[in-house]
Design a protein around this motif. Structure first.
Motif, short mmCIF file in Angstrom:
data_model
loop_
_atom_site.label_atom_id
_atom_site.label_comp_id
_atom_site.label_asym_id
_atom_site.label_seq_id
_atom_site.Cartn_x
_atom_site.Cartn_y
_atom_site.Cartn_z
N VAL A 98 0.87 -1.18 0.00
CA VAL A 98 0.00 0.00 0.00
C VAL A 98 0.90 1.23 0.00
O VAL A 98 1.64 1.47 0.96
N ILE A 99 0.86 1.97 -1.09
CA ILE A 99 1.69 3.17 -1.24
C ILE A 99 0.76 4.38 -1.21
O ILE A 99 -0.19 4.46 -2.01
N ALA A 100 1.01 5.30 -0.30
CA ALA A 100 0.17 6.50 -0.16
C ALA A 100 0.94 7.73 -0.60
O ALA A 100 2.15 7.85 -0.36
N ILE A 101 0.24 8.65 -1.24
CA ILE A 101 0.80 9.94 -1.64
C ILE A 101 0.00 11.03 -0.95
O ILE A 101 -1.23 11.03 -1.01
N LEU A 102 0.69 11.96 -0.30
CA LEU A 102 0.03 13.04 0.40
C LEU A 102 -0.31 14.19 -0.54
O LEU A 102 0.44 14.45 -1.49
N ALA A 103 -1.43 14.86 -0.26
CA ALA A 103 -1.85 16.01 -1.06
C ALA A 103 -2.31 17.13 -0.13
O ALA A 103 -3.22 16.92 0.67
N ASP A 185 -2.26 0.86 7.76
CA ASP A 185 -1.96 -0.26 6.87
C ASP A 185 -1.10 0.15 5.67
O ASP A 185 -0.95 -0.60 4.71
N VAL A 186 -0.52 1.35 5.74
CA VAL A 186 0.30 1.86 4.63
C VAL A 186 1.73 1.37 4.78
O VAL A 186 2.28 1.30 5.89
N ASP A 187 2.37 1.03 3.66
CA ASP A 187 3.76 0.57 3.69
C ASP A 187 4.76 1.71 3.55
O ASP A 187 5.78 1.73 4.23
N VAL A 188 4.49 2.64 2.64
CA VAL A 188 5.37 3.79 2.41
C VAL A 188 4.51 4.99 2.04
O VAL A 188 3.51 4.85 1.33
N VAL A 189 4.93 6.16 2.52
CA VAL A 189 4.25 7.41 2.18
C VAL A 189 5.20 8.28 1.35
O VAL A 189 6.37 8.45 1.70
N LEU A 190 4.66 8.82 0.26
CA LEU A 190 5.40 9.74 -0.61
C LEU A 190 4.77 11.13 -0.51
O LEU A 190 3.56 11.26 -0.39
N HIS A 191 5.61 12.14 -0.59
CA HIS A 191 5.09 13.51 -0.62
C HIS A 191 6.09 14.40 -1.35
O HIS A 191 7.19 13.97 -1.71
N TRP A 192 5.70 15.63 -1.58
CA TRP A 192 6.62 16.59 -2.18
C TRP A 192 6.21 17.98 -1.71
O TRP A 192 5.23 18.14 -1.00
N HIS A 193 6.99 18.99 -2.12
CA HIS A 193 6.64 20.35 -1.76
C HIS A 193 7.15 21.30 -2.82
O HIS A 193 8.17 21.05 -3.45
N GLY A 386 5.81 15.44 9.55
CA GLY A 386 6.65 14.85 10.57
C GLY A 386 5.96 13.72 11.32
O GLY A 386 6.55 12.65 11.52
N ASP A 387 4.71 13.93 11.72
CA ASP A 387 4.00 12.89 12.46
C ASP A 387 3.80 11.64 11.60
O ASP A 387 3.91 10.52 12.10
N VAL A 388 3.53 11.83 10.31
CA VAL A 388 3.39 10.70 9.40
C VAL A 388 4.69 9.90 9.37
O VAL A 388 4.70 8.66 9.43
N SER A 389 5.81 10.60 9.30
CA SER A 389 7.11 9.93 9.13
C SER A 389 7.51 9.10 10.34
O SER A 389 8.33 8.19 10.22
N TRP A 390 6.97 9.40 11.53
CA TRP A 390 7.29 8.62 12.72
C TRP A 390 6.42 7.38 12.85
O TRP A 390 6.71 6.50 13.69
N ILE A 392 5.13 5.78 9.75
CA ILE A 392 5.28 5.04 8.49
C ILE A 392 6.54 5.56 7.79
O ILE A 392 6.77 6.78 7.76
N PRO A 393 7.37 4.71 7.18
CA PRO A 393 8.49 5.22 6.38
C PRO A 393 8.00 6.21 5.32
O PRO A 393 7.07 5.91 4.57
N THR A 394 8.64 7.37 5.27
CA THR A 394 8.15 8.49 4.46
C THR A 394 9.31 9.13 3.72
O THR A 394 10.42 9.24 4.25
N VAL A 395 9.03 9.60 2.51
CA VAL A 395 10.07 10.28 1.72
C VAL A 395 9.42 11.38 0.89
O VAL A 395 8.27 11.28 0.48
N GLY A 396 10.19 12.45 0.68
CA GLY A 396 9.67 13.57 -0.10
C GLY A 396 10.73 14.20 -0.98
O GLY A 396 11.90 13.79 -0.99
N LEU A 397 10.31 15.20 -1.72
CA LEU A 397 11.22 15.98 -2.56
C LEU A 397 10.67 17.37 -2.72
O LEU A 397 9.52 17.65 -2.38
N ARG A 398 11.51 18.25 -3.22
CA ARG A 398 11.10 19.59 -3.63
C ARG A 398 11.43 19.78 -5.09
O ARG A 398 12.41 19.22 -5.60
N THR A 399 10.62 20.57 -5.78
CA THR A 399 10.94 20.94 -7.15
C THR A 399 10.84 22.45 -7.31
O THR A 399 10.22 23.15 -6.51
N ALA A 400 11.47 22.95 -8.39
CA ALA A 400 11.58 24.39 -8.61
C ALA A 400 10.29 24.95 -9.21
O ALA A 400 10.21 25.26 -10.40
#
Length: 479
Positions: A98-103, A185-193, A386-390, A392-400
């Motif tokens: 289960v892969i979740a993406i934050l919006a 029940d999520v395995d990994v969370v993805l996000h960006w900013h 931050g709370d999500v990352s503690w 569930i394993p979480t990763v993000g990125l920034r773009t220009a």
């Protein structure tokens, strides 16, 4: 709590990223094509949300628009989750992973701005997307739809979720969603900013806590009966003075800031009610708790010294982001594959004009087309990610999405976010998120490595507790 990073995890993460199977390359091309094929639609959606500029917990039109895109794409959408009318979960598929993406999709008050390189509010005193959440929500939706299309076409098992998270700006929306079990029940969370550069480095943030302190005094005529009054505004000013003295005696990484949100209506009437809104931040939640107790003591002292009373309402609170290098290396590889943001002639003209208002930008204009070096660090801001990352394993990125050198929470960020500069950065993020999701669906070892690192960084004694306690979502905090 901050856990030091060990060399064994670095080595594991480095090896893991090179283990991505060649068979994942064709799916990456597919999700990229999916994002690109709907690019005009996503530009329209982001532009509409940019125009709505709805503040935290009031983002009804923005939330509805994103939900409609997802329903039309075949997602099952559950709205109004975690006791928040504008929060939602959109899901497609079944089984694991289960892969979740934050919006996100909330705007900031007082930063209305036209999509122009000079200061011009659209609505005086109105709100604006000075943190790029119109792009965040839309780009994440684009990525989720692209991954759904690939899963459907390939008939692969697994679940992709888009989690609509309101009120990041001080309302701590994700904290209530974590507390409600929406990530259990999520395995990994993805996000960006949104940002002024392209960067997928693993970075932490500052833990934060906020509250509105309300003082209650006695009104009287300020000239003919001042002795009968007890000024609530005096109490606010006394508290602010004591907290400003406190700044000398807190760790240098700390941040404390406030605004007086209610101070009286007429100079000749001693204010019986006054309010001040405080934020405090520090990288460590434990250290922050000690600083916050001293702020509360300042409030009590101010009330005692001015003959008033005080109470306060905790508004928000979020842990620092827990970085995950194993996941960040996967995200970084995909960002480099996707590339940077290439300006057309109109983009460059806009950017050069806007940069005249930035003072001394810390990045060259050409950096929009580049990806920053990969390095672990800390961002001196806060996020309820931050709370999500503690949990569930979480990763993000920034773009220009902004002109290089632009700071968040500025009119310049609003302006660029309403142009094709912002849209190009958004689509870059969508492609990167979608490709990273493909890697996670196709290589279980990536998730295993991420969870091992996450477990080690948290430590054996960590037990999650929301910094804002058990209060209900402050749905009226922007009123």
């Amino acid at each position: 709590m901050r856990v030091s990073y060990c060399a064994t995890v670095v080595a594991l993460a480095t090896l893991t990223v090179f283990a991505i199977p060649a068979s994942a390359q064709a799916p990456k091309e597919q999700v990229t094509r999916s994002v690109n094929a709907r690019a005009d639609t996503y530009r329209e959606v982001a532009g509409a949300i940019w125009g709505f500029a709805e503040v935290g917990y009031q983002e009804q039109r923005s939330s509805d628009l994103l939900q409609r895109q997802l329903r039309d794409a075949g997602f099952t959408v559950t709205a109004g989750v975690a006791e928040i009318p504008t929060a939602f979960v959109a899901s497609y598929g079944s089984g694991t992973p289960v892969i979740a993406i934050l919006a996100e999709f909330d705007a900031l008050p007082g930063l209305s701005q036209a999509a122009e390189p000079v200061r011009r509010p659209v609505v005086l005193g109105g709100s604006g997307h000075a943190c790029g959440h119109h792009l965040f929500g839309t780009g994440s939706t684009a990525a989720a739809i692209a991954v759904k299309d690939w899963l459907a076409a390939a008939r692969r098992p697994g679940t992709i979720r888009l989690i609509g998270t309101p009120a990041e700006e001080g309302g701590s929306g994700k904290v209530y969603m974590v507390r409600a079990g929406l990530f259990d029940d999520v395995d990994v969370v993805l996000h960006w900013h949104a940002g002024d550069r392209n960067d997928a480095s693993p970075r932490s943030t500052l833990a934060v806590k906020s509250a509105k302190f309300r003082f209650h005094g006695v009104s009287a005529h300020a000239a003919s009966a001042p002795d009968r009054g007890r000024s609530a505004l005096d109490a606010v000013e006394a508290m602010n003075h004591m907290v400003n003295l406190l700044r000398e005696h807190v760790p240098q990484e700390s941040r404390i800031h406030y605004v007086i949100t209610k101070g009286g209506l007429a100079p000749n009437v001693i204010p019986e009610e006054a309010e001040v809104y405080y934020y405090a931040r520090h990288p460590e939640a434990g250290t922050l708790a000690g600083i916050w107790e001293r702020i509360e003591q300042a409030a009590r002292g101010a009330a005692l010294g001015t003959g008033t009373t005080v109470d306060w309402e905790i508004i928000g609170g979020a842990h620092s982001v827990l970085p995950n290098v194993a996941l960040a290396r996967v995200m970084d590889a995909n960002l480099r594959r996707a590339g940077g943001v290439v300006y057309a002639a109109d983009d460059r003209a806009f950017a050069e004009k806007l940069r005249e208002t930035l003072g001394a930008p810390d990045l060259p204009l050409a950096s929009a087309a580049q990806v920053q070096p990969f390095k672990e660090g800390i961002t001196m801001a806060s996020s309820d990610v931050g709370d999500v990352s503690w949990v569930i394993p979480t990763v993000g990125l920034r773009t220009a999405t902004w002109v290089p050198g632009t700071a968040a929470h500025t009119w310049q960020a609003v302006a660029a976010g309403g142009t094709d500069i912002g849209m190009k950065g958004m689509l870059l993020a969508a492609r990167t998120l979608a490709m990273t999701a493909v890697d996670l669906f196709t290589d279980p070892k990536l998730i295993e490595a991420a969870r091992r690192e996450w477990t080690e960084r948290r430590g054996p004694d960590f037990r999650y507790a929301a910094l804002l306690g058990d209060r209900s979502p402050p749905l009226d905090y922007r009123n």
